[in-house]
Design a protein around this motif. Structure first.
Motif, PDB file in Angstrom:
ATOM      1  N   SER A   1       0.790  -1.233   0.000  1.00 45.05           N
ATOM      2  CA  SER A   1       0.000   0.000   0.000  1.00 45.05           C
ATOM      3  C   SER A   1       0.823   1.285   0.000  1.00 45.05           C
ATOM      4  N   LYS A   2       2.133   1.222  -0.154  1.00 40.99           N
ATOM      5  CA  LYS A   2       2.947   2.435  -0.128  1.00 40.99           C
ATOM      6  C   LYS A   2       2.645   3.296  -1.348  1.00 40.99           C
ATOM      7  N   LEU A   3       1.971   4.409  -1.091  1.00 44.28           N
ATOM      8  CA  LEU A   3       1.507   5.268  -2.167  1.00 44.28           C
ATOM      9  C   LEU A   3       2.651   5.807  -2.993  1.00 44.28           C
ATOM     10  N   TYR A   4       3.714   6.264  -2.359  1.00 45.16           N
ATOM     11  CA  TYR A   4       4.776   6.944  -3.091  1.00 45.16           C
ATOM     12  C   TYR A   4       5.459   6.000  -4.076  1.00 45.16           C
ATOM     13  N   LYS A   5       5.593   4.720  -3.735  1.00 45.11           N
ATOM     14  CA  LYS A   5       6.219   3.772  -4.654  1.00 45.11           C
ATOM     15  C   LYS A   5       5.344   3.546  -5.882  1.00 45.11           C
ATOM     16  N   ARG A   6       4.045   3.410  -5.664  1.00 44.24           N
ATOM     17  CA  ARG A   6       3.134   3.209  -6.789  1.00 44.24           C
ATOM     18  C   ARG A   6       3.174   4.420  -7.714  1.00 44.24           C
ATOM     19  N   PHE A   7       3.172   5.604  -7.119  1.00 43.58           N
ATOM     20  CA  PHE A   7       3.240   6.830  -7.924  1.00 43.58           C
ATOM     21  C   PHE A   7       4.510   6.856  -8.760  1.00 43.58           C
ATOM     22  N   LEU A   8       5.659   6.543  -8.150  1.00 40.24           N
ATOM     23  CA  LEU A   8       6.930   6.580  -8.863  1.00 40.24           C
ATOM     24  C   LEU A   8       6.958   5.594 -10.026  1.00 40.24           C
ATOM     25  N   TYR A   9       6.479   4.378  -9.795  1.00 40.73           N
ATOM     26  CA  TYR A   9       6.477   3.382 -10.860  1.00 40.73           C
ATOM     27  C   TYR A   9       5.592   3.825 -12.023  1.00 40.73           C
ATOM     28  N   LEU A  10       4.406   4.344 -11.708  1.00 45.04           N
ATOM     29  CA  LEU A  10       3.489   4.794 -12.753  1.00 45.04           C
ATOM     30  C   LEU A  10       4.074   5.973 -13.528  1.00 45.04           C
ATOM     31  N   ARG A  11       4.650   6.916 -12.805  1.00 43.37           N
ATOM     32  CA  ARG A  11       5.259   8.081 -13.455  1.00 43.37           C
ATOM     33  C   ARG A  11       6.440   7.674 -14.328  1.00 43.37           C
ATOM     34  N   ASP A  12       7.311   6.833 -13.789  1.00 39.33           N
ATOM     35  CA  ASP A  12       8.552   6.477 -14.491  1.00 39.33           C
ATOM     36  C   ASP A  12       8.282   5.731 -15.792  1.00 39.33           C
ATOM     37  N   GLN A  13       7.362   4.755 -15.764  1.00 37.05           N
ATOM     38  CA  GLN A  13       7.110   3.993 -16.988  1.00 37.05           C
ATOM     39  C   GLN A  13       6.551   4.910 -18.082  1.00 37.05           C
ATOM     40  N   ALA A  14       5.692   5.851 -17.691  1.00 37.02           N
ATOM     41  CA  ALA A  14       5.138   6.785 -18.670  1.00 37.02           C
ATOM     42  C   ALA A  14       6.222   7.706 -19.217  1.00 37.02           C
ATOM     43  N   PHE A  15       7.082   8.192 -18.350  1.00 40.97           N
ATOM     44  CA  PHE A  15       8.131   9.134 -18.739  1.00 40.97           C
ATOM     45  C   PHE A  15       9.104   8.498 -19.722  1.00 40.97           C
ATOM     46  N   PHE A  16       9.626   7.312 -19.396  1.00 41.28           N
ATOM     47  CA  PHE A  16      10.647   6.684 -20.231  1.00 41.28           C
ATOM     48  C   PHE A  16      10.092   6.223 -21.579  1.00 41.28           C
ATOM     49  N   LYS A  17       8.870   5.697 -21.587  1.00 41.44           N
ATOM     50  CA  LYS A  17       8.255   5.306 -22.858  1.00 41.44           C
ATOM     51  C   LYS A  17       8.065   6.530 -23.746  1.00 41.44           C
ATOM     52  N   LEU A  18       7.528   7.582 -23.157  1.00 40.89           N
ATOM     53  CA  LEU A  18       7.260   8.790 -23.928  1.00 40.89           C
ATOM     54  C   LEU A  18       8.552   9.415 -24.427  1.00 40.89           C
ATOM     55  N   GLN A  19       9.583   9.438 -23.596  1.00 41.52           N
ATOM     56  CA  GLN A  19      10.834  10.047 -24.033  1.00 41.52           C
ATOM     57  C   GLN A  19      11.433   9.304 -25.219  1.00 41.52           C
ATOM     58  N   PHE A  20      11.375   7.971 -25.190  1.00 36.61           N
ATOM     59  CA  PHE A  20      11.958   7.219 -26.297  1.00 36.61           C
ATOM     60  C   PHE A  20      11.221   7.496 -27.605  1.00 36.61           C
ATOM     61  N   PHE A  21       9.911   7.373 -27.597  1.00 31.38           N
ATOM     62  CA  PHE A  21       9.172   7.492 -28.848  1.00 31.38           C
ATOM     63  C   PHE A  21       8.993   8.941 -29.292  1.00 31.38           C
ATOM     64  N   ALA A  22       9.278   9.890 -28.412  1.00 31.81           N
ATOM     65  CA  ALA A  22       9.273  11.301 -28.796  1.00 31.81           C
ATOM     66  C   ALA A  22      10.672  11.779 -29.148  1.00 31.81           C
ATOM     67  N   GLY A  23      11.702  11.105 -28.611  1.00 31.62           N
ATOM     68  CA  GLY A  23      13.071  11.574 -28.808  1.00 31.62           C
ATOM     69  C   GLY A  23      13.301  12.897 -28.102  1.00 31.62           C
ATOM     70  N   ASP A  24      12.540  13.152 -27.074  1.00 33.53           N
ATOM     71  CA  ASP A  24      12.551  14.445 -26.390  1.00 33.53           C
ATOM     72  C   ASP A  24      13.694  14.538 -25.378  1.00 33.53           C
TER      73      ASP A  24
ATOM     74  N   TYR B   1      -0.755   6.143 -16.250  1.00 33.30           N
ATOM     75  CA  TYR B   1      -0.226   7.024 -15.204  1.00 33.30           C
ATOM     76  C   TYR B   1      -1.283   8.022 -14.731  1.00 33.30           C
ATOM     77  N   VAL B   2      -1.848   8.756 -15.676  1.00 37.17           N
ATOM     78  CA  VAL B   2      -2.810   9.814 -15.329  1.00 37.17           C
ATOM     79  C   VAL B   2      -4.032   9.231 -14.612  1.00 37.17           C
ATOM     80  N   ASN B   3      -4.584   8.140 -15.136  1.00 35.53           N
ATOM     81  CA  ASN B   3      -5.805   7.565 -14.563  1.00 35.53           C
ATOM     82  C   ASN B   3      -5.569   6.938 -13.191  1.00 35.53           C
ATOM     83  N   ASN B   4      -4.458   6.227 -13.053  1.00 39.85           N
ATOM     84  CA  ASN B   4      -4.197   5.541 -11.791  1.00 39.85           C
ATOM     85  C   ASN B   4      -3.819   6.491 -10.662  1.00 39.85           C
ATOM     86  N   VAL B   5      -3.048   7.533 -10.961  1.00 38.60           N
ATOM     87  CA  VAL B   5      -2.733   8.474  -9.883  1.00 38.60           C
ATOM     88  C   VAL B   5      -3.957   9.312  -9.553  1.00 38.60           C
ATOM     89  N   GLY B   6      -4.881   9.448 -10.522  1.00 34.91           N
ATOM     90  CA  GLY B   6      -6.129  10.145 -10.253  1.00 34.91           C
ATOM     91  C   GLY B   6      -6.956   9.419  -9.211  1.00 34.91           C
TER      92      GLY B   6
END
Length: 264
Positions: free
Chosen positions: A45-68, A127-132
């Motif tokens: 139930s550790k909220l901060y870990k769940r948030f980090l995992y959700l944020r990180d997977q979204a960030f790294f996927k998006l960065q790769f396919f955007a090349g940002d 990420y957006v839906n689950n942290v919501g």
């Protein structure tokens, strides 16, 4: 002449090659995403870990396919993200970044992929839906948020690129596949993948990633090193399958973006 030019000139005279970030390819990105999925499925139930995992997977996927740039992506606000009319992708309209001055905007599209574990669109909505559900609203303001020092509260301020670099390194170390990569290498991995699989021209990559100079594209994509290489096909056979031949779709451009709906 600024200090960077002096340094580059000294390196040239000393025959010191400019060091480039080690590229991060789809094989390692996939391993990170699978690892995160496993952790999310077994997490307590550790909220901060769940948030980090959700944020990180979204960030790294998006960065790769955007090349940002990691720094530019960290400053992305939710209002910059629009849904494509067909519902199969997202349009980003960056207004803040290293090279975005005097009203310049960097627009790029990311499309849904067949492989869900790597899909940047699915990853961002997840990420957006689950942290919501966790009463954390990222549909306004900075999309990728930082935690406070106690790691118990999600702040309204953006995550730092150095913070994401540390997160990437931690994942690669946990998986025993760390070779000195940084988020900057994700950008390089995107450019090399697009160039060497032949799904985009240098100009197409420049338009998608937001580079203004061809030399920058050539340097990141290692085009001069890949042209005569006999090992390119074997290298990318390990990091891309038939589904990723379709990644040219992420470079699609829309003429009028004002009519698009907010993504979140």
């Amino acid at each position: 002449m600024d200090n960077n030019c002096h340094i580059q000139m000294e390196q040239s005279f000393a025959h010191v090659p400019i060091k480039q970030s080690k590229p991060v390819f789809l094989d390692k990105l996939r391993k990170i995403c699978v690892h995160i999925n496993t952790e999310l499925n077994t997490l307590n139930s550790k909220l901060y870990k769940r948030f980090l995992y959700l944020r990180d997977q979204a960030f790294f996927k998006l960065q790769f396919f955007a090349g940002d740039r990691a720094h530019d992506l960290s400053l992305c606000v939710a209002q910059e993200v629009k849904k494509l009319p067909d519902g199969k992708g997202l349009l980003f309209c960056h207004t803040v970044g290293k090279t975005l001055k005097n009203g310049k905007v960097n627009e790029f599209v990311v499309k849904k992929l067949n492989e869900e574990v790597l899909c940047p669109v699915e990853g961002l909505y997840r990420y957006v839906n689950n942290v919501g559900v966790m009463d954390i609203d990222v549909t306004k303001g900075f999309l990728f948020r930082a935690l406070d020092a106690s790691r118990t509260k999600v702040l309204e301020s953006p995550v730092s690129s150095s913070g994401m670099s540390e997160r990437l390194q931690n994942y690669l170390i946990e998986l025993n596949i760390f070779e000195g990569e940084t988020p900057h290498g994700i950008r390089g991995g995107c450019a090399i993948t697009l160039m060497s699989t032949g799904v985009a021209s240098c100009q197409g990559i420049m338009d998608h990633v937001g580079w203004l100079q061809k030399d920058t594209c050539n340097r990141y994509s290692r085009v001069n090193q890949l042209v005569d290489s006999t090992s390119v096909s074997s290298l990318f056979a390990k990091v891309a399958d038939a589904d990723f031949v379709k990644t040219h779709e992420i470079s699609d451009k829309l003429g009028n973006v004002t009519s698009l709906d907010q993504a979140f």
